[in-house]
Each structure stands twice: as structure tokens, then as C-alpha cells.
Design an enzyme around this catalytic site. Sequence first.
Site, short mmCIF file in Angstrom:
data_model
loop_
_atom_site.label_atom_id
_atom_site.label_comp_id
_atom_site.label_asym_id
_atom_site.label_seq_id
_atom_site.Cartn_x
_atom_site.Cartn_y
_atom_site.Cartn_z
N ASP A 44 0.84 -1.21 0.00
CA ASP A 44 0.00 0.00 0.00
C ASP A 44 0.87 1.25 0.00
OD1 ASP A 44 -2.31 1.89 1.09
OD2 ASP A 44 -3.28 -0.01 0.59
N ASP A 45 0.31 2.36 0.42
CA ASP A 45 0.93 3.68 0.41
C ASP A 45 2.28 3.67 1.14
OD1 ASP A 45 1.31 6.37 0.29
OD2 ASP A 45 -0.48 6.92 1.42
N ASP B 213 -6.12 4.78 -5.82
CA ASP B 213 -6.73 5.51 -4.71
C ASP B 213 -6.97 6.97 -5.08
OD1 ASP B 213 -7.74 5.94 -2.18
OD2 ASP B 213 -6.02 5.10 -1.13
N MET B 214 -7.73 7.67 -4.26
CA MET B 214 -8.08 9.08 -4.49
C MET B 214 -8.58 9.60 -3.16
SD MET B 214 -10.27 11.60 -5.16
CE MET B 214 -10.59 12.87 -6.33
N ASN B 215 -7.83 10.51 -2.54
CA ASN B 215 -8.09 10.76 -1.13
C ASN B 215 -8.52 12.16 -0.76
OD1 ASN B 215 -7.85 8.30 0.37
ND2 ASN B 215 -5.75 8.21 -0.36
N GLY C 41 -10.55 6.91 -0.38
CA GLY C 41 -10.71 6.94 1.07
C GLY C 41 -11.75 5.90 1.44
N GLY C 42 -11.55 4.66 0.96
CA GLY C 42 -12.59 3.64 1.07
C GLY C 42 -13.58 3.83 -0.05
N ASP D 59 -19.24 3.63 -7.61
CA ASP D 59 -20.34 3.88 -8.55
C ASP D 59 -20.15 3.03 -9.80
OD1 ASP D 59 -18.71 5.47 -10.58
OD2 ASP D 59 -18.39 6.69 -8.79
N GLU E 125 -5.24 -18.61 15.91
CA GLU E 125 -5.77 -17.65 14.93
C GLU E 125 -5.32 -18.02 13.52
OE1 GLU E 125 -6.10 -13.56 17.64
OE2 GLU E 125 -4.17 -14.12 16.78
C1 GLA Z 1 -6.87 5.60 1.72
C2 GLA Z 1 -7.33 4.18 1.49
C3 GLA Z 1 -6.64 3.26 2.45
C4 GLA Z 1 -5.14 3.38 2.30
C5 GLA Z 1 -4.72 4.82 2.49
C6 GLA Z 1 -3.26 5.01 2.17
O1 GLA Z 1 -7.36 6.09 2.91
O2 GLA Z 1 -8.70 4.08 1.58
O3 GLA Z 1 -7.04 1.92 2.23
O4 GLA Z 1 -4.77 2.90 1.03
O5 GLA Z 1 -5.46 5.69 1.66
O6 GLA Z 1 -2.86 6.30 2.31
#
Ligand code: GLA
Length: 730
Positions: free
Chosen positions: A366-367, A478-480, A528-529, A534, A614
Site C-alpha cells: 500500500d501507500d 486511490d483518491m483521497n 478513502g474507502g 459507482d 488464529e
Molecule cells: C486511503 C485508502 C486506504 C489506504 C490509504 C493510504 O485512505 O482508503 O485503504 O490505502 O489511503 O494512504
Amino acid sequence: MIVLDQKNRIFTLHTQNTTYQMKADQYNVLLHTYYGSRIDGFDLSALIQYGDRSFTPNPSEAGSNRNYSLDVMPQEYSTCGVGDFRLPSIELELANGSHTADMRYEGFRLEKGKYAMEGLPGFYSNEDETETLVITLKDAAAQVDMELYYSVFEDYDLITRTVRVVNQGTEEIRLCRCASLCLDFLRTDMDFITFNACHLMERCMDRGALRSGIQSVGSVRGISSHQHNPFVILCDRGADEDTGICYGAMLLYSGNFEAAVECSQYENSRLVMGIHPYHFCWTLEAGQAFTAPEAAMICSPDGFGQMSRQYHKAIRRHLLRDPYTGRRKPVLVNNWEATYFDFTADRLADIAREAAALGIELFVMDDGWFGSRNNDNCSLGDWQVNLDKLPGGLEALVSRIKNMGMKFGIWMEPEMVNEDSDLYRAHPDWALQVPGRAPSRGRGQLVLDFSRKDVRDHIYDQMKKVLSCVEISYLKWDMNRSLTDVWSVTLPARRQGEVYHRYVLGIYDLLERLHRDYPHILIEGCCGGGGRFDGGMLYYTPQIWCSDDTDAVDRLRIQYGTSFCYPVCTMGAHVSAVPNEQNGRVTPLKTRGITAMSGAFGYEMDLGKCTAEEKMEIRRQVESYKIYYDLLHDGDYYRLSSPFQDGIYTAWEHVSANRREALVSVVYDRNGAAPLFGTLRLKGLDPAFQYQINRTDSFYSGEILMKAGYPLPQMKGDYSAVQIYLRASE
Ligand code: GLA
């Protein structure tokens, strides 16, 4: 099936269970005569009543006939400024300053297959699967032509539609509104259902009766948004999962939208849905055309359940372009909640190794892997590997991951830039900003002007270097942040009202290039989730991270609301650690697994920290997911109870097409010392089949399970969960 009555100028679209009808009347007004349960062989315009009503103007063609007024008639595509005061579908600004639009029937044509829409997402089909009706309208005074497109996907009760406007005059005109869908009803006794809330709690269902005036949801954030979804329902007041007529309206668009319903004076109502008119103004020079985004309607005479299942099937077969079609998607592990920005190659490799041992097949980084990104204030726009964190670059890391037998995926946020980045230092004017104003930041970042091709080209070149240097099988796009300061340096003042839409077209352009050049890469959308969940995005990204909230109990609500339109296979859903990062709740691992399994399944936690017990549970979950994959992803989906209603559990069910198999998932609420006895009535089974329960000696007939129910096991502890697998005996 499309039935034409050319003599009476009646156009009837039949799907398996529904009928949609239009008629061009004596003044060439295109009336909307009916939408609902299937009726064959009738002219339904007889349902429309005419009468002299004060303050409802009469068009000049009607002469002295005061009974004829656009203001009370159901219309197919509402006009503006010529006597219908309800919600307009189109608004034109002509060179002479007038704002009226009056579209009248001109003709029609029939086409085989689905209409095409260049640069915009839409449902697709083979030539022999659909039929298309194109109705042409004209505003002679404005010299504007319009084409209304309808494609009929009979088996799914789906009608897709769009609108194309052409400037046939010699002078420039401005299109200030151009809805994708207008739906008139001769009734107001309906509920309006929308899906709303916020970041970390997307698509919660809201239902209320229609009332006088206009009710609307929409977005002016430049994205379809966490707050409201471009999918709405109108339905009978008493409609539920199994009964009552309901109308779903979905806009395949990822930017500003509006869905508005107006109840007006004489017991009629109108739904208009399309690009939000806020700051939308598109200039059409002589000969130029504009195409509105696609809208997709499904009417179900038998409640929400049937409507959702039809959307799910249609989306799976005719909208998604998934490289895994016909194959199982890999179970993934994502490092975000395990490490955030704080990782090294060794730490990532440790997570991947643990995951591989548990049957997980794809590792997603991820990021935080690029530029000097150790927090969220820098480096967006600089898509070069951070060699301090990942010595040897992607090549070294990916070869380690591959040696574990895993696929590799990566995170990017192509639309964004931080001021602390080489990209911004070199091209500060590439960020959206209004002259004379310092742009607002969101998550400390600015938005790149994706309406500009040069900006997109530059970002795409950087992306290609990353995606081509190693074997990458998954990309999280992603796009935040929401858009502000929407102004583009490339457009003159009178065209600034095009920037929001051009931005969305820019994203679609880049995503289409990715499809063309990397068809094997599975792209997961994210904002951002679920801020851009859409139908438009789903055409390019066959799964979307459903929410940044990974708590299993909150997810019940989010996934429930999402399921009204979108199929389970599109909802990114991960098992994460407890206490949950977002709300601190502790839920059993089994519950987290069962909830996430009704989605595009994965893990997002430090698996190295799990106990042996677990790990055994995780291994079991991954195995179950693989066993039940077809049922979960292709089966018919039934909501058995709502997480929004007080009850002792939330339950849902997946049933195979031949009804021989079903998987029931139940998540219990908080427990009491004397738990209630719960009996769960199932749906969608064959009453005549005998179903074996969880591969044991216990058998129940479909009839009993559906009419009387199944006795739920009593559980200990809060938020426990069970899965019940049913298989019909031979
Ligand atoms: C957004 C995404 C998260 C993660 C962060 C990383 O919030 O929804 O899942 O990838 O960015 O910065």
C-alpha cells in the site's frame, strides 16, 4: 423486445417482467405513458388525464384547448421554460441569451446490440443480446437535435439510457443541464430510498415518503462521494424485500451528480438524474455534440430482492471487465493497517511469508513506497521507488514475493500531488487552483488537473515505468480528497463550467489506457474507502474498496446498503486486527472472516502477530472462501434481515443458480445471558429439494426452510457468527 406501433407512434420496451412505454402525441410531445409490471399489447396513453387547470400554460399549437398543458403531462424528457414548471431535464443558453428548451419528436430508428459511448463507461453486450431504440427530438428554434438512446437487456429487466445533444445551428450554444434520466409517474404515494452517510460509514439506507416539493441527493465534490450514492430507488410505500413495485435508478458516473424527485400539484412525480447542474456549463460550437453519462433502470414488481439480484447479474455479466472472469480471484493481504508508512522490504516480506503459509495468494504493498513518503504530507506525484525503504527497488522485493509463490500488487494515487514533491516544484500550475486564491488542501494534498491531457500523459508515463518494470497483477487506484478550486488554466472563462466533467473524462481516459496496455492487471478502485463506489468506476475497476472502516459490525451496514445495487464481488472487504483501528471494537476472528468473505476477500493485518490458533482459523477461512467462491460471487444474493433494524442477528444468503447449494451467513448482535431462540426463514431454495445441513446427517426440505425456518444455534459472546452450508441431496 422493442415493439413499435408506427401508426400511433407508440414505442414499447419489454423486458422479461416489465414494460416501458412512450408515445409521440399530436403536437409531437413525447409522452411517457407507462413503466411497471409487464403489460402486452396496449396503448397506455389512455391512463393520462387531461383537464383545464389554471396557471398551467397551453402551448400555442393547442390553440383554444385549455385542457392541454405540459405542466401536468408525464413526459419522457422534460423541457425548460415553455410551460412545464417541474424539474427540467435540459437547459440551453442560446447565443441570444434565452434559456428555454423545447424538444419535440422527429423520428426514431432501431439498432441491433447496445449503443456505443466513446470515452464514457456503460453496460456492454453482444449484438444479439440487446436491442436499441433511438428517438430523435428537435428544438427547431434553437436548432438543437437530441437523440434519446434506450438499450434493452431483457433477461435482467434492465433498460440503459443516455442522451446526445447536437448543435445544428451556426452559433455557439451552452448546455447548462443535460440529465441522463427523466422518469415521470402518475402517482406520488411512493418512498424515495437513498444511500448516504460519510467517510467510514458509506451507503447507509435512508427511506422516506415522497412529500410536496423537491427532494434530492447529490454530490458537488467532484467525486460521486461517501455522502450520497448515485443509485436511488422509488417504490411502493409498503415495498419490502419480496413484495411491492420498486424502481432502481443508477447513474454510471463518478463525478458531481444529482438525483432529484419532485412531487407536484396534481398527484404526479418526476425523478431526474444526471450530472449535477452546479458549475456545469458545456459549450457546443456549431456541429458539436455532447453525450450524457449512462443511466441504468431496473423495475422489479416483486420487491428489492429481485431488483438487486437483477442489478447484480447485469453488472457481473455486462459491466465489469474483470481479468479474472471465469477464474477465481486471488485472496490478498494488504500491509496498510499492519504498518501504515512504517515499513522496510524485510517487514513486507515477513507479512507476505506469513500470508503465503496460510493460503493467501496476492501481496499488496500500500501507500508509502515512493518518493520520500513517510507520512501523508509529501511525495504524491513522484512515483519512483524509495530505495531507502526498498533497497534493490521493486525488482528485489517482487522477486522475493514471487519466490514465495505469491502475486504482487501495488498502491497508487495518480490524481494527486503534494506541494512537497518534485512534480509540484516543477509544475505548480498542474494542480487545480483558481487565479489569485491559494487552493484548499485535503489530507495535505492538491488535485492534479486531470482535464489536461499533458498532465495525464506525464502521470501515465510514470505509471507505466512502475507497472512494466516487474510483474504486477493488481493495482489499487486511490483518491483521497474532494475537489475544490476547480478551474483549469487551459480553458477560457466561458468554458470553466466544463472542468468538473472534463476531470472525470480524464480519469476514464487514463483507466481505459490502463485496460488497453495492462489487461491482465486487476484494478481495485478506492477513494478513502468507498467515496467513489459507482457504476462508472466499476466499468474500469471491477472491485472497489468498500470502506476504510474494517470493523465487521459496521461493515454489516455498509455492505448491506451497498448490496442494493452492487454485487458482492465488487466490494473490497478485508479481515483486520482487533481492537479495530477505526472504532476500537473487538469482534471474533470468525465473524470478521464471514463478513469479509461476502466481498472481494482479503486480509489487512500483521499476520506475524497472530497466535497459532488464529492462524488455523485464517487457514480455514481462506479454504472456505475458495470452496464457496462460485456461490459467493455468482450466486443469487438474498438479504434475510437488516442490520438497521433491532434484531438478534443480521443474515444473508447466497444461492446457486440451480438452487442445489446455498450458503447462509449469520452475524449475531450483542449477546444476553438468556439468548433468544432464533428461527431464520430462508429464501430462494427449491421447496421440493431435501437440503443437507453443513455436510452432517441433518436434512431439511426447502419448503420447511423457507416456510417454517431453520433453528439458529445459540452462541456465546458478543458478535459471534455462523455459516450454514446447504446442499440438495441427489
Ligand atoms: C486511503 C485508502 C486506504 C489506504 C490509504 C493510504 O485512505 O482508503 O485503504 O490505502 O489511503 O494512504
